[in-house]
Design an enzyme around this catalytic site. Structure first.
Site, PDB file in Angstrom:
ATOM      1  N   ASP A  56      -1.322  11.772  18.350  1.00  0.00           N
ATOM      2  CA  ASP A  56      -0.979  12.262  19.681  1.00  0.00           C
ATOM      3  C   ASP A  56      -1.583  11.376  20.772  1.00  0.00           C
ATOM      4  OD1 ASP A  56      -0.040  14.457  21.520  1.00  0.00           O
ATOM      5  OD2 ASP A  56      -2.194  14.588  21.913  1.00  0.00           O
ATOM      6  N   GLU A  68       2.612   8.359  18.938  1.00  0.00           N
ATOM      7  CA  GLU A  68       3.259   8.829  20.163  1.00  0.00           C
ATOM      8  C   GLU A  68       2.714   7.962  21.297  1.00  0.00           C
ATOM      9  OE1 GLU A  68       3.637  12.550  23.267  1.00  0.00           O
ATOM     10  OE2 GLU A  68       1.850  12.237  22.079  1.00  0.00           O
TER      11      GLU A  68
END
EC number: 2.4.1.18
Length: 770
Positions: free
Chosen positions: A437, A488
């Site tokens: 993330d 990401e």
């Protein structure tokens, strides 16, 4: 060799100012001149009386207090050895002695005998290279001389004293003080009689005398929020049944495999009534939704996995399942990086979930959050009274916008904590990938900051985070070939998925955020105006092979007022569904792996709400049910056609037929590694039927229509090409042959070439031949 305590030393010890309790407590041999004798000391807070009980005879010897109601001692005559014993105590709250407590003395076991953290372990950890440190630090059930107990160890280098507290010692930090292991900063103790299921914390006394109660950074389980204690867990009790899956995974190149991911938040996929408790009794209510509970991992294995298998997805991606205190964080503010969340069950229950997925041919990806952590008092923040896990300077160590702290990637032990954690999920839970993330927030020192500190060269690149990613990915693929490491990364940082030895970060996939934004912006437009923004559809192919991309419509696109996927589409109900089908069709035929967030498969109207489950009642309506059928068909098409996945990351796998038709129509070819495997794709992003639309094709023959997003079975209008088309011997688009197609409105067509002889011999095409 022991020693007698002075009054000052007694006071220091009972106030937790001693770093080696083994030098004071338990059996101690004392030498005074030529005389040698043994004594036993025990620190028992709030004790009215303490006895040493000889195990063989049951004889109880009263111990003498060195400090009122706290420290006790029993001396043996010279030449008398210390017998095998245990301790018994009467607490001050039990004046009649009706509830005497008995336990094994933890300090009768020399730490050198029970400690499994050797000098090499400490060296590697302090160097940042102990890849299985989770087997050393934390709470580990062990047996010593037939006595069951738990070995506790924690890293707190700047603490004055550290103790283990729990129900087993009335949460009093004086009773089970830990020993500092040299200069490693690690503290350890063995506590007999404690086992799996025991709740505990570390009581950390700082250099300034402040006392913090901390959850175990390496703990394998925690209490369900709002409680904050760690729970002793044994991760070796589950028997796995996925060896065949793991062997196949290691021998498979994921970049040449079909990958279609169903992204799920386990706490809001589906709920159950509190009046229908789970079989194991693990009932955790959903906050802000009365009379509702979460499904357990085992219930999810019975419901979610068959659902995903029916839809044809290859993987499930779970929003973070590491322990987090706040449901509203979606799991992205982690406290227990080594603890799978207890909201849905035990570590063994999660193992069962992953095992079941593997047995059904489905991989499991877990979202991982190494970029920041919350400030909760029981967590990693200011762990030992100093900025231990985080950078001290808030210009580098704090995300103001998120209210979280940033890991100190330049500190060996912190980097070791995170890298070992990533390996831990593959090792202990057999996961198949990590989706990392907020990578961009780690790569840039000025990310979302008004005040920031440049690197040593004056730039904004976070050099320590870059080194961290390279080490992380090198080790992941060294130990676990065939798994996924997905970034990401929302900027244009170069070489994210390039190998580390050529200067890349080493991920093997990266979310294509640019494609996602371009496509959503394009499809929000009225179809009439799309012709003026045709570049949004085609631009992604300018860079599609610069990285290994994954096309993702994730949870971030259906929250915070952005509306759900159907709500983004213009027009009436039919046009909304048709546009969404066309978009999904383009997504599944565009180069790159695929990810869809839960509820996108059936067209939920409401935005995702973490406090509610999905709007499953929509499936009783034909448009939604047929949209789900369409997504299942796309997954089946992806799995069955190598042209759609074997060369996802190579320019050889794609060729434009026509990218310049500004009426809102594109056509292209997808090639597999086998030269006989190729598909023609035509997308019409206008609500107009084009009955005589001609495109060029490279081979003469019959082109069978594999997919028509406008088919009646998908709630379309039924416009199409009657199953396929024969080529005309007319060159077109710089190709030797051409097809005259009928393009349905707002549609994606996929056609597969069949050689003339094969087509003529095919029964399904005889009617067309006639």
């Amino acid at each position: 060799m022991g020693f007698l305590l002075s009054a000052e030393q007694v006071l220091q010890f009972v106030t937790n100012q001693w770093q080696d309790p083994y030098a004071v407590l338990g059996p101690q041999q004392i030498e005074q001149g030529e005389t040698s004798f043994w004594l036993v000391r025990a620190l028992v807070p709030n004790a009215k009386q303490v006895w040493l009980v000889e195990r063989a005879t049951g004889q109880a010897y009263p111990m003498q207090p060195l400090h009122p109601e706290t420290l006790f001692e029993l001396c043996f005559a010279p030449g008398t050895p210390v017998p095998d014993y245990f301790l018994r105590a009467q607490r001050v709250w039990d004046p009649e002695g009706q509830h005497l407590e008995e336990w094994e003395d933890p300090y009768r076991f020399p730490l050198e005998k029970v400690n499994h953290i050797g000098e090499l372990d400490r060296y590697l950890f302090n160097e940042g290279n102990h890849h299985r440190i989770y087997e050393k630090l934390g709470a580990h059930p062990i047996s010593v001389d037939g006595v069951q107990g738990v070995h506790f160890a924690v890293w707190a280098p700047n603490a004055r004293n550290v103790s283990v507290i729990g129900d087993f010692n009335h949460w009093d930090g004086r009773q089970h003080q830990m020993k500092r292991l040299g200069e490693s900063g690690i503290w350890a103790v063995f506590i007999p009689g404690v086992g799996p299921g025991a709740v505990y914390k570390y009581e950390v006394k700082t250099a300034w005398g402040d006392i913090y109660e901390k959850s175990d950074p390496y703990g394998f389980q925690q209490e369900v929020r709002p409680k904050t204690g760690s729970i002793v867990a044994d991760l070796h009790t589950y028997t796995w049944h996925d060896q065949e899956w793991l062997e196949k995974r290691a021998a498979t190149d994921p970049l040449r495999s079909p990958i279609s991911v169903y992204e799920v938040h386990l706490g809001s996929w589906m709920h159950a009534s509190t009046e229908d408790p789970p079989a194991d009794g693990h009932l955790v209510p959903v906050e802000q939704k009365p009379n509702t509970r979460f499904l357990t991992y085992r219930e999810l294995a019975d419901k979610l996995i068959p659902y995903v298998k029916e839809l044809g997805f290859t993987h499930i991606e779970l929003l973070p399942v590491a322990e987090h205190p706040f449901d509203g964080s979606w799991g992205y503010q982690v406290i227990g990086y080594y603890a799978v969340t207890s909201r849905y069950g035990s570590p063994q229950d999660f193992m069962y979930f992953v095992d079941r997925a593997h047995q059904e041919g489905i991989g499991v990806i877990v979202d991982w959050v190494p970029g920041h952590f919350p400030k909760d008092g029981h967590g990693l923040a200011f762990f030992d009274g100093t900025h231990l896990y985080e950078y001290a300077d808030p210009r580098k160590g704090e995300h103001k916008g998120w209210g979280t702290l940033v890991f100190n990637y330049g500190r060996n032990e912190v980097r070791n904590y995170l890298i070992a954690n990533a390996l831990f999920w593959f090792d202990k839970y057999h996961i198949d990938g990590l989706r990392v993330d907020a990578v961009a927030s780690m790569l840039y020192l000025d990310y979302d900051r008004k005040e920031w500190i440049p690197n040593c060269y004056g730039g904004r690149e976070h050099l320590e985070a870059i080194d961290f990613f390279r080490q992380l990915n090198t080790l992941i693929f060294k130990y676990y070939p065939g798994v996924l490491s997905i970034a990401e990364e929302s900027t244009a940082w170069p070489m994210v998925t390039w190998p580390t030895h050529v200067g890349g970060l080493g991920f093997n996939l990266k979310w294509n955020m640019g494609w996602m934004h371009d496509m959503l912006n394009y499809f929000r437009m009225d179809p009439w105006f799309r012709q003026f923004h045709h570049n949004l559809v085609t631009f992604s192919l300018m860079y599609a092979f610069s990285e290994n991309y994954m096309l993702a419509f994730s949870h971030d696109e259906v929250v915070h007022g952005k509306s759900h996927m159907l709500g983004k589409m213009p027009g009436d109900l039919w046009h909304k569904f048709a546009s969404l089908r066309a978009l999904y069709g383009y997504m599944f035929t565009h180069p790159g792996k695929k990810t869809l967030f839960m509820s996108m498969e059936f067209g939920q109207w409401n935005e995702w709400n973490v406090w509610a489950d999905l709007d499953w009642e929509l499936l009783q309506y034909e448009p939604h049910a047929k949209l789900r059928h369409y997504v299942a068909t796309l997954n089946q098409l992806l799995r069955s056609q190598p042209a759609l996945y074997t060369q996802d990351t190579k320019p050889e796998g794609f060729r434009w037929i026509d990218c310049s038709d500004h009426r809102g129509i594109i056509s292209f070819i997808r090639y597999g590694e086998d030269p006989r495997e190729w598909l023609v794709v035509v997308c019409n992003f206008t609500p107009v039927v084009w009955p005589n639309y001609r495109i060029g094709v490279p081979q003469r023959g019959f082109y069978r229509e594999l997919l028509n997003s406008d088919a009646v079975e998908f709630w379309g209008s039924g416009v199409g090409n009657l199953g396929g088309k024969w080529t005309d011997d007319w060159p077109y688009h710089n190709l030797p042959y051409s097809l005259e197609l009928c393009l349905p409105p707002l549609s994606t067509l996929v056609l597969k070439w069949q050689p003339p002889q094969l087509a003529e011999d095919s029964g399904e095409n005889k009617a067309m031949l006639e």
